[in-house]
Enzyme design. Structure first.
Site, PDB file in Angstrom:
ATOM      1  N   LYS A   1       0.819  -1.225   0.000  1.00 22.37           N
ATOM      2  CA  LYS A   1       0.000   0.000   0.000  1.00 22.37           C
ATOM      3  C   LYS A   1       0.853   1.275   0.000  1.00 22.37           C
ATOM      4  CE  LYS A   1      -3.480  -1.122  -0.387  1.00 22.37           C
ATOM      5  NZ  LYS A   1      -3.931  -1.773  -1.654  1.00 22.37           N
TER       6      LYS A   1
ATOM      7  N   HIS B   1       7.517  -7.141  -2.281  1.00 20.06           N
ATOM      8  CA  HIS B   1       7.222  -6.490  -0.990  1.00 20.06           C
ATOM      9  C   HIS B   1       8.202  -6.993   0.078  1.00 20.06           C
ATOM     10  CE1 HIS B   1       3.549  -4.474  -2.066  1.00 20.06           C
ATOM     11  NE2 HIS B   1       2.733  -5.507  -2.000  1.00 20.06           N
TER      12      HIS B   1
ATOM     13  N   SER C   1      -4.753   2.851   4.085  1.00 19.08           N
ATOM     14  CA  SER C   1      -4.988   2.163   2.823  1.00 19.08           C
ATOM     15  C   SER C   1      -5.076   0.647   3.048  1.00 19.08           C
ATOM     16  CB  SER C   1      -3.846   2.492   1.852  1.00 19.08           C
ATOM     17  OG  SER C   1      -4.040   1.851   0.633  1.00 19.08           O
TER      18      SER C   1
ATOM     19  N   LYS D   1      -8.366   6.138  -3.437  1.00 20.39           N
ATOM     20  CA  LYS D   1      -8.322   7.601  -3.515  1.00 20.39           C
ATOM     21  C   LYS D   1      -7.096   8.133  -4.234  1.00 20.39           C
ATOM     22  CE  LYS D   1     -11.221   9.103   0.314  1.00 20.39           C
ATOM     23  NZ  LYS D   1     -11.245   9.844   1.589  1.00 20.39           N
TER      24      LYS D   1
END
Length: 287
Positions: free
Chosen positions: A44, A99, A129, A249
Site C-alpha cells: 500500500k 514487498h 490504505s 483515492k
C-alpha cells in the site's frame, strides 16, 4: 492468525493465495540480469502506480503493454506463484516487483548490477490504505476495528511484517548507487519531476514530451479506468469492489480523516521508538 489464509516465512506473514513454498524456492534461486529493475515497496505504498510507470519509462512511453497486459504480468512479483510462469516471457530490460525485506533477496541480486527503486509512503497513509484493503480482499483477514488494526500494524502482525523493519532493511542495504529512494508524496506532488528522476536513475534520457505522455497515462483517473491496472479482471471472490475499490483515492494525507489524537500519539511514539538511533531521517513529519 488464520493458517488457511497466511503462511509464515522467515518470521513474516504471507498470503497463501499468491505464495507457495515452491514459488519462494524459485525466487531464492532466481538469477537477476544486470539490466533488471526491481521495484520494492511495503504494501500500500504506491506499488500499482509504479507498475504502470516503470514499463513506460523503460520502453520510452510505448502504451501497448499497459493497455494489453495485466499489471501482475507486466511487472511480476518476485516471490509470487505466477513468477516462474511469466518471467521468461518478459523482454529486457525487465521490471520486477517485491514487498520483501532486503534480507529475503536471492543471492543473485547482490552479484548482479540490477537496479532497485524503493518507494516509501507515510506510514499513517499506508495503514489507512491497508485497513480498507483488508475489508475488500477476500484472501486477507478481516481487519477488525481501526484501533485493533492499528495494534496489528504496529506489532507487525500484518502481511510482510513491520513497516519499520522493512524500511530499515532497505535503508541499510549495501547497494550503493544501485538503489534509488523515492516517496509516494513527492510523486503525488510533482509526477513529471519524479519521472525525470526515475528516468535519470535508469539511464533512459526520456524527452520532455515522453515525460508528459507518461504523466498523463499514470494519473489516478487514467489508471482507475484501465482494466489492466484496476484489478477489475479479478473475480469478486478475491476482491469485492462493492466494499471498497482497489484504487481507492490515490491521495496523500488521507490519514487525517481517520486518526484520533490518542491514536496519532500512540502511532507516532511507536514508530519513533522503532527508528531510534537510525542514521536516516523520515521525509515526513510524524505528527
Amino acid at each position: 492468525m488464520s493458517s488457511e489464509m497466511y503462511m509464515l516465512y522467515g518470521g513474516i506473514l504471507l498470503p497463501r493465495e499468491t505464495h507457495s513454498s515452491e514459488s519462494l524456492e524459485f525466487a531464492q534461486g532466481f538469477s537477476f540480469k544486470d539490466d533488471d529493475v526491481l521495484l520494492v515497496t511495503y504494501p500500500k505504498s504506491g506499488t500499482v502506480w509504479m507498475q504502470e510507470i516503470l514499463p513506460l519509462v523503460l520502453n520510452g512511453g510505448d502504451l501497448t503493454s499497459i493497455l494489453t497486459i495485466p499489471n501482475w504480468d507486466r511487472v511480476p512479483w518476485l516471490q509470487g506463484k505466477r513468477f516462474a510462469v511469466i518471467v521468461d516471457q518478459l523482454t529486457s530490460p525487465r521490471a520486477l516487483v517485491t514487498h520483501f525485506p532486503y534480507n529475503f533477496m536471492p543471492p543473485s541480486l547482490h552479484t548482479s548490477k540490477a537496479k532497485v527503486i524503493y518507494v516509501m509512503r507515510n506510514p499513517k497513509d499506508v495503514m489507512v490504505s491497508s485497513y480498507y484493503f483488508h475489508q475488500m480482499a477476500a484472501f486477507v483477514e478481516d481487519p477488525g476495528t481501526f484501533d485493533e488494526f492499528m495494534d496489528k500494524f504496529l506489532e507487525g502482525r500484518v502481511l510482510f511484517g513491520k513497516w519499520t523493519d522493512h524500511l530499515k532493511s532497505w535503508k541499510q542495504s549495501k547497494l550503493g548507487d544501485r538503489i534509488m529512494y523515492i516517496t509516494y508524496e513527492e510523486m503525488f506532488k510533482d509526477l513529471p519531476e519524479g519521472l525525470r528522476n526515475i528516468s535519470d536513475f535508469l539511464g533512459r534520457n526520456l524527452s520532455e514530451e515522453t515525460i508528459q505522455k507518461i504523466t498523463e497515462h499514470c494519473s489516478f483517473n487514467s489508471m482507475k479506468a484501465n482494466n489492466m491496472s484496476n484489478f477489475s479482471l479479478l473475480p469478486k471472490t478475491l476482491m469485492d469492489f462493492d466494499k471498497s475499490p482497489f484504487l481507492r483515492k490515490g491521495v496523500a494525507g488521507d490519514w487525517k480523516k481517520h486518526f484520533s489524537s490518542e491514536q496519532l500519539a500512540r502511532f507516532t511514539s511507536v514508530i519513533r521508538k522503532e527508528l531510534e538511533g537510525e542514521s536516516f531521517s523520515l521525509p515526513w513529519s510524524l505528527d
